[in-house]
Design a protein around this motif. Structure first.
Motif, PDB file in Angstrom:
ATOM      1  N   PRO A  83       0.809  -1.227   0.000  1.00  0.00           N
ATOM      2  CA  PRO A  83       0.000   0.000   0.000  1.00  0.00           C
ATOM      3  C   PRO A  83       0.840   1.273   0.000  1.00  0.00           C
ATOM      4  CG  PRO A  83       0.108  -0.929   2.220  1.00  0.00           C
ATOM      5  CD  PRO A  83       0.901  -1.849   1.332  1.00  0.00           C
ATOM      6  N   GLY A  84       2.153   1.135   0.174  1.00  0.00           N
ATOM      7  CA  GLY A  84       3.020   2.307   0.302  1.00  0.00           C
ATOM      8  C   GLY A  84       3.732   2.275   1.631  1.00  0.00           C
ATOM      9  N   PHE A 140      16.247   0.265  -8.586  1.00  0.00           N
ATOM     10  CA  PHE A 140      15.869   1.013  -9.798  1.00  0.00           C
ATOM     11  C   PHE A 140      14.533   0.506 -10.353  1.00  0.00           C
ATOM     12  CE2 PHE A 140      20.689   1.502 -10.631  1.00  0.00           C
ATOM     13  CZ  PHE A 140      20.733   2.680  -9.906  1.00  0.00           C
ATOM     14  N   LEU A 141      14.364  -0.821 -10.379  1.00  0.00           N
ATOM     15  CA  LEU A 141      13.127  -1.394 -10.913  1.00  0.00           C
ATOM     16  C   LEU A 141      11.938  -1.095 -10.000  1.00  0.00           C
ATOM     17  CD1 LEU A 141      14.323  -4.822 -12.381  1.00  0.00           C
ATOM     18  CD2 LEU A 141      13.479  -2.840 -13.642  1.00  0.00           C
ATOM     19  N   ALA A 142      12.188  -1.024  -8.695  1.00  0.00           N
ATOM     20  CA  ALA A 142      11.103  -0.683  -7.762  1.00  0.00           C
ATOM     21  C   ALA A 142      10.618   0.746  -8.043  1.00  0.00           C
ATOM     22  CB  ALA A 142      11.576  -0.824  -6.315  1.00  0.00           C
ATOM     23  N   PHE A 157       6.680   1.283  -9.123  1.00  0.00           N
ATOM     24  CA  PHE A 157       5.692   2.101  -8.398  1.00  0.00           C
ATOM     25  C   PHE A 157       5.308   3.363  -9.190  1.00  0.00           C
ATOM     26  CE2 PHE A 157       7.540  -0.324  -4.764  1.00  0.00           C
ATOM     27  CZ  PHE A 157       6.386  -1.018  -4.439  1.00  0.00           C
ATOM     28  N   THR A 158       6.230   3.848 -10.016  1.00  0.00           N
ATOM     29  CA  THR A 158       5.892   4.976 -10.895  1.00  0.00           C
ATOM     30  C   THR A 158       4.800   4.547 -11.872  1.00  0.00           C
ATOM     31  OG1 THR A 158       8.142   5.810 -10.752  1.00  0.00           O
ATOM     32  CG2 THR A 158       6.807   6.647 -12.563  1.00  0.00           C
ATOM     33  N   LYS A 210       3.878   7.502  -2.801  1.00  0.00           N
ATOM     34  CA  LYS A 210       3.510   6.841  -1.539  1.00  0.00           C
ATOM     35  C   LYS A 210       4.629   5.924  -1.032  1.00  0.00           C
ATOM     36  CE  LYS A 210      -1.523   6.714  -2.052  1.00  0.00           C
ATOM     37  NZ  LYS A 210      -1.718   7.058  -3.469  1.00  0.00           N
ATOM     38  N   VAL A 211       5.688   5.772  -1.842  1.00  0.00           N
ATOM     39  CA  VAL A 211       6.744   4.822  -1.492  1.00  0.00           C
ATOM     40  C   VAL A 211       8.063   5.556  -1.287  1.00  0.00           C
ATOM     41  CG1 VAL A 211       8.015   2.769  -2.215  1.00  0.00           C
ATOM     42  CG2 VAL A 211       5.613   3.025  -2.854  1.00  0.00           C
TER      43      VAL A 211
END
Lengths: 437, 102
Positions: free
Chosen positions: A150-151, A174-176, A180-181, A188-189
């Protein structure tokens, strides 16, 4: 009849089985030489693919194949658990009591993760709010958790070096950011990258470049963080220096060690069960008829598939030399070549060895479209093509076009750019703008 | 980017460029520069372990090796060298900075 025994049918062991079968084809076909490879199961894992599982890009079936399918017909695949190697008696002892005598032994049993060696890590919260992605189970469990996240604060952490594929945790961060983008919830992250190193990476020029990328993507960098314990209930890590780091979701790369039988084999391993190995010939220090390759060695280079591939080009002829009583070649230079996935369909390539750190430039020579240490779409496409290259060129032990076993300075710029860390005193001395070789 | 310390070449972070330049007196001076006023026998145990391992293997041990093989527990290592046991002990022992390979 001579016997070659290979321990481990992963990347390095499989490449060696294929290369030796071709290089010594006359001896193998005539029955003068037999090759046996030992592993515990028939599941070959394409380990570079694990990074993509948590983001839903690959699934289990994309990265697992039968070991049989990757090995030549003349090689015998034997299932067993290794108890120890009798380095003086030249025999491998399996836990069920079987013994395999050998004329040449190749140790290719890789590195394993040891999450249980960090206090508290595998206790409460393990695979609920704390995960590894270096195992298939961990990567799959993490996928479910990432989907539902959820963040909050996501901490990507390396417990300590050495680890397999040292760029993988950076790639995960980088992939995270990309993941999330894309989901429209990046705000939120909070992303944090915590490392025991004093920079984003081990070598200065690449560390500066990668630190810059972390900052650009708003990923906080925490350095010299050596985890003493993890409290899964309070969701915080505590450093040996008493600093604390709270997380909502922890993605960790656990401590690594070599295969446990190495520690039970006389004079074979270091403190962490990696095989003590000659830097340039790949002969084990324990006995002259033992060799080591890939993640299993204690060599000061990356634990990565590309390294195993470059090593195999040196080791296969060295084993032929050894069998024929010819002196070994000192040909391995620590060459590693890694595509670093940076998210948003881009990647950057690094190419280095024992003495030359990753440098900017063009690969494989000046004017080539593939830049070094610089993000590009082409590098990302190359990284995605790697899976095909792995099964069809690397594992069968074929040469890869444009890749030589030794590092080439062609296209590399020897003058460091925007570095504010410090030179390795053992690295070749260079003049600004000059070439090393 | 090298300078000298007591006439001996060091890099920009203060690590000796040539481990053979090292002396015990120099070790004490580097230690003072790192905020350790006096090297106790426990400090020396760690410093000598670092140096011995480096000269034997060509690689400077990491903190994990220290915790496992130096004979000093992790907690005490941080009490002895609060700013980072492997890094500071390597500097005092006159060997290159531990890099944890790559």
């Amino acid at each position: 009849m001579k016997h070659i025994v290979i321990l481990g049918a992963g990347t390095a062991g499989t490449i060696m089985a294929n290369r030796l079968t071709r290089l010594l084809t006359r001896e193998v076909r005539s029955g003068a030489l037999d090759i046996t490879i030992v592993d515990r199961d028939d599941q070959h894992l394409y380990q570079p693919g694990l990074l993509f599982i948590p983001f839903g890009i690959y699934e289990r079936r994309d990265i697992v194949r039968s070991r049989h399918a990757t090995l030549p017909h003349h090689v015998r695949l034997l299932y067993g658990e290794i108890d120890r190697v009798d380095t003086q008696g030249s025999a491998v002892v399996l836990t069920d009591g079987r013994a395999l005598g050998y004329d040449v032994l190749i140790v290719a049993t890789g590195a394993r993760t040891l999450p249980g060696e960090t206090a508290g890590l595998t206790g409460h919260g393990w695979y609920e709010n704390a995960f590894d992605f270096f195992s298939l189970e961990g990567a799959e469990a993490l996928r479910t958790r990432l989907d539902a996240f959820p963040g909050g604060r996501l901490v990507v952490n390396v417990m300590d070096m050495p680890i397999k594929c040292p760029v993988a945790p950076l790639e995960f961060a980088f992939l995270a950011d990309w993941f999330f983008t894309k989901k429209g919830m990046r705000d939120k992250v909070q992303l944090t990258y915590a490392t025991p190193l004093d920079a984003a990476f081990t070598r200065p020029v690449a560390a500066a470049r990668l630190a810059h990328l972390l900052a650009e993507k708003d990923i906080e960098l925490v350095t010299e963080f050596n985890v003493g314990s993890v409290d899964g209930t309070a969701q915080r890590m505590r450093g040996w220096d008493d600093r604390e780091l709270a997380y909502d979701l922890l993605v960790t790369v656990p401590l690594h060690g070599g295969a446990s039988f190495v520690g039970r084999s006389q004079a074979m391993g270091d403190d962490f069960d990696f095989v003590r190995t000659h830097k340039y010939t790949l002969q084990a220090l324990a006995a002259e008829n033992i060799f080591a390759i890939g993640d299993a060695t204690d060599l000061p280079t990356s634990k990565a598939g590309s390294v195993a591939h470059f090593e195999s080009e040196v080791l296969a002829p060295n084993i032929a030399r050894f069998l024929h009583g010819v002196p070994l070649a000192h040909d391995f230079d620590g060459h590693a070549n890694c595509f670093v996935e940076t998210g948003h369909d881009k990647a950057l390539l690094i190419d280095f060895n024992y003495d030359t750190e990753p440098l900017p430039g063009d690969f494989p020579f000046a004017g080539s479209p593939l830049p070094l240490l610089e993000e590009s779409r082409l590098a990302h496409q190359a990284k995605r093509a790697l899976r095909w290259v792995y099964w069809n060129l690397l594992l069968p032990g074929h040469a890869v076009p444009g890749l030589s076993p030794q590092l080439s300075m062609a296209g590399k710029h020897a003058a460091p750019v925007e570095t504010h860390t410090f030179p390795d005193p053992r690295a070749p001395q260079t003049k600004r703008g000059g070439a090393v070789k | 980017m090298s300078t000298t310390l007591a006439g001996v070449a060091v890099d920009a972070e203060g690590f000796l460029l040539h481990p053979e330049d090292w002396t015990e007196a120099l070790a004490a001076e580097i230690a003072r520069g790192a905020g350790i006023d006096e090297l106790t026998p426990r400090h020396w145990l760690v410093v000598r372990f670092m140096r011995h391992r480096y000269l034997a293997t060509g690689t400077a041990p990491t903190i994990r090796t220290l915790g496992k093989a130096s004979g000093v527990e992790m907690k005490e290592l941080y009490q002895l060298f609060p700013k980072g046991p492997a890094k500071i002990a390597a500097k005092i022992g006159g060997i290159p900075k531990p890099r944890g390979c790559i």
